[in-house]
Design a protein around this motif. Structure first.
Motif, PDB file in Angstrom:
ATOM      1  N   ASN A  28       6.432  -2.055 -15.441  1.00  0.00           N
ATOM      2  CA  ASN A  28       7.252  -0.903 -15.090  1.00  0.00           C
ATOM      3  C   ASN A  28       6.684  -0.254 -13.843  1.00  0.00           C
ATOM      4  O   ASN A  28       5.513  -0.429 -13.516  1.00  0.00           O
ATOM      5  N   ILE A  29       7.490   0.533 -13.166  1.00  0.00           N
ATOM      6  CA  ILE A  29       7.059   1.230 -11.954  1.00  0.00           C
ATOM      7  C   ILE A  29       7.190   2.732 -12.175  1.00  0.00           C
ATOM      8  O   ILE A  29       8.208   3.203 -12.670  1.00  0.00           O
ATOM      9  N   ARG A  30       6.122   3.457 -11.793  1.00  0.00           N
ATOM     10  CA  ARG A  30       6.155   4.921 -11.846  1.00  0.00           C
ATOM     11  C   ARG A  30       5.605   5.433 -10.515  1.00  0.00           C
ATOM     12  O   ARG A  30       4.473   5.150 -10.141  1.00  0.00           O
ATOM     13  N   ILE A  31       6.410   6.190  -9.804  1.00  0.00           N
ATOM     14  CA  ILE A  31       5.986   6.772  -8.531  1.00  0.00           C
ATOM     15  C   ILE A  31       5.176   8.034  -8.817  1.00  0.00           C
ATOM     16  O   ILE A  31       5.504   8.805  -9.713  1.00  0.00           O
ATOM     17  N   PHE A  32       4.095   8.229  -8.057  1.00  0.00           N
ATOM     18  CA  PHE A  32       3.324   9.470  -8.148  1.00  0.00           C
ATOM     19  C   PHE A  32       3.008   9.936  -6.737  1.00  0.00           C
ATOM     20  O   PHE A  32       3.331   9.264  -5.769  1.00  0.00           O
ATOM     21  N   LEU A  33       2.420  11.095  -6.599  1.00  0.00           N
ATOM     22  CA  LEU A  33       2.199  11.762  -5.307  1.00  0.00           C
ATOM     23  C   LEU A  33       3.540  11.980  -4.591  1.00  0.00           C
ATOM     24  O   LEU A  33       3.639  11.862  -3.377  1.00  0.00           O
ATOM     25  N   LYS A  34       4.561  12.295  -5.349  1.00  0.00           N
ATOM     26  CA  LYS A  34       5.925  12.442  -4.821  1.00  0.00           C
ATOM     27  C   LYS A  34       6.062  13.539  -3.775  1.00  0.00           C
ATOM     28  O   LYS A  34       6.948  13.470  -2.932  1.00  0.00           O
ATOM     29  N   ASP A  35       5.211  14.539  -3.824  1.00  0.00           N
ATOM     30  CA  ASP A  35       5.346  15.669  -2.904  1.00  0.00           C
ATOM     31  C   ASP A  35       4.662  15.456  -1.566  1.00  0.00           C
ATOM     32  O   ASP A  35       4.729  16.316  -0.693  1.00  0.00           O
ATOM     33  N   GLN A  53       3.629  11.869   3.562  1.00  0.00           N
ATOM     34  CA  GLN A  53       2.935  10.846   4.331  1.00  0.00           C
ATOM     35  C   GLN A  53       2.572   9.612   3.488  1.00  0.00           C
ATOM     36  O   GLN A  53       2.379   8.533   4.012  1.00  0.00           O
ATOM     37  N   ILE A  54       2.477   9.785   2.171  1.00  0.00           N
ATOM     38  CA  ILE A  54       1.991   8.738   1.280  1.00  0.00           C
ATOM     39  C   ILE A  54       3.091   8.300   0.317  1.00  0.00           C
ATOM     40  O   ILE A  54       3.775   9.119  -0.279  1.00  0.00           O
ATOM     41  N   PHE A  55       3.223   6.981   0.166  1.00  0.00           N
ATOM     42  CA  PHE A  55       4.068   6.418  -0.881  1.00  0.00           C
ATOM     43  C   PHE A  55       3.110   5.751  -1.861  1.00  0.00           C
ATOM     44  O   PHE A  55       2.337   4.863  -1.478  1.00  0.00           O
ATOM     45  N   ALA A  56       3.109   6.211  -3.100  1.00  0.00           N
ATOM     46  CA  ALA A  56       2.182   5.700  -4.108  1.00  0.00           C
ATOM     47  C   ALA A  56       2.921   5.454  -5.417  1.00  0.00           C
ATOM     48  O   ALA A  56       3.750   6.254  -5.830  1.00  0.00           O
ATOM     49  N   TYR A  57       2.598   4.322  -6.036  1.00  0.00           N
ATOM     50  CA  TYR A  57       3.190   4.030  -7.336  1.00  0.00           C
ATOM     51  C   TYR A  57       2.243   3.170  -8.156  1.00  0.00           C
ATOM     52  O   TYR A  57       1.298   2.591  -7.649  1.00  0.00           O
TER      53      TYR A  57
END
Length: 92
Positions: free
Chosen positions: A12-19, A22-26
């Motif tokens: 499964n994929i969960r995105i974090f650091l959404k706010d 500059q960063i795309f993290a999952y």
């Protein structure tokens, strides 16, 4: 790591650091397993430090992929990414 890795093929994929603009993290994860693959991408030409969610802090990790020189280690409270860095790590 290949497509045969269950975390990649079935995870499964969960995105974090959404706010953070500059960063795309999952994370890739399987239900009922502690193993995770974390992916960080810095889309900007400057160094960037971001606080990690508490559930990732103090976890040992294995380097899977990086476009900079990197090695296995332990996550702290923050992660520092270089300009345009992509980092993929596996935590248990």
């Amino acid at each position: 790591m290949s497509k045969q890795e269950q975390l990649i093929s079935d995870g499964n994929i969960r995105i974090f650091l959404k706010d953070d603009p500059q960063i795309f993290a999952y994370e890739r994860f399987l239900k009922d397993e502690a193993k995770k693959i974390l992916v960080f991408t810095n889309f900007n030409g400057t160094d960037h430090v971001v606080p990690l969610p508490e559930q990732y802090q103090n976890k040992n990790y294995q380097l899977v992929l990086s476009n900079y020189s990197a090695q296995d280690g332990k996550l702290g409270e923050n992660i520092s990414l270089k300009p345009y860095e992509a980092l993929v790590i596996k935590i248990n």
